[in-house]
Write an enzyme that holds these catalytic residues in place. Structure first.
Site, PDB file in Angstrom:
ATOM      1  N   GLU A  73       0.789  -1.739 -23.319  1.00 47.81           N
ATOM      2  CA  GLU A  73       2.255  -2.142 -22.890  1.00 47.81           C
ATOM      3  C   GLU A  73       2.985  -3.127 -23.867  1.00 47.81           C
ATOM      4  O   GLU A  73       4.170  -3.082 -23.516  1.00 47.81           O
ATOM      5  CB  GLU A  73       2.189  -2.455 -21.288  1.00 47.81           C
ATOM      6  CG  GLU A  73       1.769  -1.310 -20.303  1.00 47.81           C
ATOM      7  CD  GLU A  73       0.876  -1.633 -19.440  1.00 47.81           C
ATOM      8  OE1 GLU A  73       0.814  -2.853 -18.723  1.00 47.81           O
ATOM      9  OE2 GLU A  73       0.442  -0.531 -18.706  1.00 47.81           O
ATOM     10  N   SER A  87      -7.813   4.425 -16.532  1.00 46.19           N
ATOM     11  CA  SER A  87      -8.023   5.094 -15.212  1.00 46.19           C
ATOM     12  C   SER A  87      -9.495   5.058 -14.907  1.00 46.19           C
ATOM     13  O   SER A  87     -10.153   6.118 -14.356  1.00 46.19           O
ATOM     14  CB  SER A  87      -7.606   6.569 -15.383  1.00 46.19           C
ATOM     15  OG  SER A  87      -6.251   6.734 -15.583  1.00 46.19           O
TER      16      SER A  87
HETATM   17  C1  PEP Z   1      -4.980  -1.084 -18.118  1.00 45.46           C
HETATM   18  O1  PEP Z   1      -3.597  -1.263 -17.995  1.00 45.46           O
HETATM   19  O2  PEP Z   1      -5.517  -1.887 -19.069  1.00 45.46           O
HETATM   20  C2  PEP Z   1      -5.635  -0.020 -17.331  1.00 45.46           C
HETATM   21  C3  PEP Z   1      -6.679   0.350 -18.232  1.00 45.46           C
HETATM   22  O3  PEP Z   1      -5.010   0.600 -16.300  1.00 45.46           O
HETATM   23  P1  PEP Z   1      -5.463   1.655 -15.329  1.00 45.46           P
HETATM   24  O4  PEP Z   1      -7.100   1.224 -15.183  1.00 45.46           O
HETATM   25  O5  PEP Z   1      -4.666   1.432 -14.120  1.00 45.46           O
HETATM   26  O6  PEP Z   1      -5.505   3.061 -15.948  1.00 45.46           O
END
Ligand code: PEP
Length: 243
Positions: free
Chosen positions: A93, A203
């Protein structure tokens, strides 16, 4: 052996009242044979370090410079001063929304180490790179550009298309990528490269954690959404401790 690490990234979520969730996570961590790190937003760092003694606290980003005229930024020294021990650098991000490339990520990782923080360096391929068969090459290039000479790091492999989507790579794809990352770290750092914890991120949920942790070179997870609630994160920590 690499340390087993369950790391949570709260991103831009959480108010002071959510410290109670962190306290539950902290209490559970006390009983488990793995390291728990939570990276809350900066606004919660003070209370997190004050009230959650069984877990380690990290920042979500740091500036490459120790101080200066950089409005809105936070330095690694400041995170350390708040009681943090870790900092995430190069999250997809940040790479996407803030235009951070691997050169910047490496400078941030070096700044973290200089401030006695351990950087959690994130890498991961885009969906089109996965679909065209270029995932390992793309991730290897990111690693080469992002890791500092000092091996006191944690590596987090997070396929961008798996973050927050509920979709994850197959078990075979996770194994292939983590084996390739281990080989690269060993080539780069020698025997120290074998001790670096390689986390999978994207996830991770209580329902898939045990299978993911059964891969030889998966030493833990970086968890986003499922780290916000103790009821989701504690089962992931337990699955890791059992693995
Ligand atoms: C993350 O943003 O590092 C991440 C792994 O998010 P999520 O577990 O929600 O996929």
């Amino acid at each position: 052996m690499p340390t087993k690490i369950a790391a949570g990234n709260w991103k831009m979520n959480g108010q002071q009242t959510d410290i109670s969730e962190l306290q539950l996570i902290s209490k559970a961590a006390d009983q488990l044979d793995c390291r728990t790190i939570i990276c809350p937003p900066t606004t919660l760092l003070g209370n997190a370090t004050k009230f959650c003694n069984e877990i380690f606290i990290g920042g979500q980003d740091c500036h490459p410079k120790p101080s200066g005229a950089y409005t809105g930024d936070i330095s690694a020294n400041m995170l350390a001063d708040m009681g943090a021990s870790y900092v995430i650098v190069g999250h997809s991000e940040r790479r996407t929304y803030h235009g951070e490339n691997s050169t910047i990520v490496k400078a941030k990782a070096e700044a973290a180490i200089a401030a006695d923080l351990k950087p959690i360096i994130c890498v991961g391929e885009k969906l089109q790179q996965r679909e065209s068969g270029d995932a390992i090459e793309a991730v290897s290039l990111q690693i080469k550009g992002s890791i500092p000479t000092n091996s006191e790091i944690i590596l987090a492999y997070e396929p961008i298309w798996a973050i927050g989507t509920g979709v994850i790579p197959s078990f075979k794809e996770i194994c292939q990528m983590h084996d390739a990352i281990r080989a690269l770290l060993t080539k780069n750092y020698g025997s120290s490269g074998q001790k670096i914890s390689i986390l999978y991120g994207g996830s991770v949920k209580p329902s898939n954690a045990a299978e993911i942790f059964s891969a030889t070179n998966v030493n833990g997870a970086l968890v986003g959404g499922a780290s916000l609630k103790s009821a989701d994160f504690i089962p992931i920590m337990r699955a890791l401790a059992k693995s």
